[in-house]
Design a protein around this motif. Structure first.
Motif, PDB file in Angstrom:
ATOM      1  N   GLY A  30      -4.111   1.561  -8.371  1.00 32.32           N
ATOM      2  CA  GLY A  30      -2.787   1.573  -7.774  1.00 32.32           C
ATOM      3  C   GLY A  30      -2.640   0.608  -6.611  1.00 32.32           C
ATOM      4  O   GLY A  30      -1.510   0.282  -6.214  1.00 32.32           O
ATOM      5  N   GLN A  31      -3.742   0.158  -6.059  1.00 36.85           N
ATOM      6  CA  GLN A  31      -3.690  -0.805  -4.959  1.00 36.85           C
ATOM      7  C   GLN A  31      -3.646  -2.250  -5.451  1.00 36.85           C
ATOM      8  O   GLN A  31      -3.311  -3.162  -4.687  1.00 36.85           O
ATOM      9  CB  GLN A  31      -4.926  -0.633  -4.064  1.00 36.85           C
ATOM     10  CG  GLN A  31      -5.026   0.727  -3.416  1.00 36.85           C
ATOM     11  CD  GLN A  31      -6.350   0.921  -2.699  1.00 36.85           C
ATOM     12  OE1 GLN A  31      -6.793   0.055  -1.947  1.00 36.85           O
ATOM     13  NE2 GLN A  31      -7.005   2.044  -2.927  1.00 36.85           N
ATOM     14  N   SER A  66      -2.459   4.276   7.553  1.00 36.67           N
ATOM     15  CA  SER A  66      -3.633   5.097   7.858  1.00 36.67           C
ATOM     16  C   SER A  66      -3.236   6.380   8.592  1.00 36.67           C
ATOM     17  O   SER A  66      -3.858   7.427   8.399  1.00 36.67           O
ATOM     18  CB  SER A  66      -4.635   4.297   8.708  1.00 36.67           C
ATOM     19  OG  SER A  66      -5.172   3.226   7.958  1.00 36.67           O
ATOM     20  N   ALA A  67      -2.203   6.287   9.425  1.00 38.16           N
ATOM     21  CA  ALA A  67      -1.718   7.489  10.107  1.00 38.16           C
ATOM     22  C   ALA A  67      -1.193   8.501   9.099  1.00 38.16           C
ATOM     23  O   ALA A  67      -1.368   9.719   9.267  1.00 38.16           O
ATOM     24  CB  ALA A  67      -0.623   7.112  11.109  1.00 38.16           C
ATOM     25  N   GLY A  68      -0.548   8.022   8.024  1.00 36.87           N
ATOM     26  CA  GLY A  68      -0.094   8.918   6.972  1.00 36.87           C
ATOM     27  C   GLY A  68      -1.247   9.644   6.309  1.00 36.87           C
ATOM     28  O   GLY A  68      -1.162  10.844   6.003  1.00 36.87           O
ATOM     29  N   THR A  87      -2.391   4.287   0.363  1.00 35.06           N
ATOM     30  CA  THR A  87      -3.325   3.198   0.078  1.00 35.06           C
ATOM     31  C   THR A  87      -2.633   2.022  -0.603  1.00 35.06           C
ATOM     32  O   THR A  87      -2.981   0.867  -0.358  1.00 35.06           O
ATOM     33  CB  THR A  87      -4.494   3.679  -0.788  1.00 35.06           C
ATOM     34  OG1 THR A  87      -3.992   4.270  -2.004  1.00 35.06           O
ATOM     35  CG2 THR A  87      -5.336   4.706  -0.047  1.00 35.06           C
ATOM     36  N   ALA A  88      -1.632   2.314  -1.457  1.00 38.72           N
ATOM     37  CA  ALA A  88      -0.884   1.228  -2.087  1.00 38.72           C
ATOM     38  C   ALA A  88      -0.105   0.436  -1.037  1.00 38.72           C
ATOM     39  O   ALA A  88      -0.070  -0.808  -1.073  1.00 38.72           O
ATOM     40  CB  ALA A  88       0.060   1.777  -3.147  1.00 38.72           C
ATOM     41  N   ALA A  89       0.526   1.151  -0.094  1.00 41.32           N
ATOM     42  CA  ALA A  89       1.256   0.466   0.978  1.00 41.32           C
ATOM     43  C   ALA A  89       0.314  -0.378   1.832  1.00 41.32           C
ATOM     44  O   ALA A  89       0.609  -1.541   2.146  1.00 41.32           O
ATOM     45  CB  ALA A  89       1.985   1.491   1.839  1.00 41.32           C
ATOM     46  N   ALA A  90      -0.838   0.198   2.179  1.00 43.43           N
ATOM     47  CA  ALA A  90      -1.806  -0.546   2.992  1.00 43.43           C
ATOM     48  C   ALA A  90      -2.295  -1.787   2.268  1.00 43.43           C
ATOM     49  O   ALA A  90      -2.467  -2.853   2.875  1.00 43.43           O
ATOM     50  CB  ALA A  90      -2.986   0.359   3.345  1.00 43.43           C
ATOM     51  N   ALA A  91      -2.510  -1.674   0.945  1.00 48.36           N
ATOM     52  CA  ALA A  91      -2.973  -2.827   0.170  1.00 48.36           C
ATOM     53  C   ALA A  91      -1.936  -3.936   0.169  1.00 48.36           C
ATOM     54  O   ALA A  91      -2.272  -5.124   0.284  1.00 48.36           O
ATOM     55  CB  ALA A  91      -3.298  -2.399  -1.262  1.00 48.36           C
TER      56      ALA A  91
END
Length: 257
Positions: A30-31, A66-68, A87-91
């Motif tokens: 998903g990332q 990461s806070a999420g 993790t998808a948003a962070a990627a």
């Protein structure tokens, strides 16, 4: 190093919640699309805007992701879906961050030092890939998942301060307009660079189909009968090999072709 803590913590938590290696693998899959899309768009952004500002904004965005994860881990009954979303948003934001980060380096050192600077940057990254996962296993066992994600948020704070202290990093000539044309120009340039194209394809093939990270939580907790500490060591092992490899790259400096 903070991001490495999160990589281990997400996989470990996903396996504990689902008892499924498939779920761990799907989180990684998903990332992929956000990472690639972010990198393509991020390259155009880095060619158009002050790279320092891009780095500041991406640190804030990745810290929020990461806070999420920290909030989800802190609730009495954590859910699996936030692991996919955060993790998808962070990627995606990492995809935007890396082109600006890479493009900033040659602007901060003299041309004759670029190769050595890249080697040093790579060595530091590989050190983080070894130390981060090893620490993650111990930290998860001692202070819990939510605190580990919180440490990642704090490390983004450190990166944010460093980015703020950088000088303005405006692309040469004021940059190029951001848009589809800029992205297409990048692909046209890549078409004529067989070495770059082959490197990308080899790396994507290895990362998508060759890295066994999705099975590390199951191996560490079930096959080897350990806990988070063993899982962390498994995640650190590939980085240890890469770190050893980076120590012998000094001979590349005088190579011209």
């Amino acid at each position: 190093m903070g991001s490495q803590l999160t990589i281990v913590a997400v996989s470990y938590q996903a396996y504990r919640l689902s008892h499924s290696t498939l779920v761990v693998g799907l989180i990684g899959l998903g990332q992929l699309v956000p990472l690639l899309a972010g990198a393509i768009w991020g390259g155009a952004v880095a060619d158009a805007l002050d790279r320092r500002k891009v780095l500041v904004l991406t640190q804030l965005a990745m810290a929020a992701a990461s806070a999420g994860l920290a909030v989800n881990a802190a609730v009495p009954h954590p859910a699996v879906w936030p692991l996919f979303v955060c993790t998808a948003a962070a990627a995606g934001f990492q995809g935007v961050d890396w082109p600006a980060r890479r493009a900033a380096l040659p602007m901060l050192v003299p041309p004759e030092d670029v190769t050595d600077a890249v080697a040093l940057q790579t060595m530091i990254q590989q050190l983080a890939v070894v130390v981060g996962p090893a620490l993650a296993g111990v930290a998860i066992a001692e202070i819990g998942l939510s605190a580990v994600f919180g440490i990642d948020v704090a490390t983004f704070g450190v990166a944010l301060v460093v980015a703020v202290l950088l000088p303005a990093l405006v692309p040469r000539g004021g940059g190029t307009p951001m848009g589809l044309k800029s992205m297409a120009d990048g692909f046209r340039h890549l078409k004529g660079q067989r070495l770059l194209a082959s490197t990308y394809l080899i790396d994507l093939n290895a990362m998508i189909f060759g890295m066994p990270r999705a099975v590390f939580p199951a191996l560490g907790t079930e096959l080897y009968g350990g806990g988070a500490g063993i899982v962390g060591l498994l995640y650190a092992a590939p980085g240890a090999g890469a770190l050893l490899g980076s120590f012998v790259t000094g001979w590349c400096s005088p190579v011209k072709r």
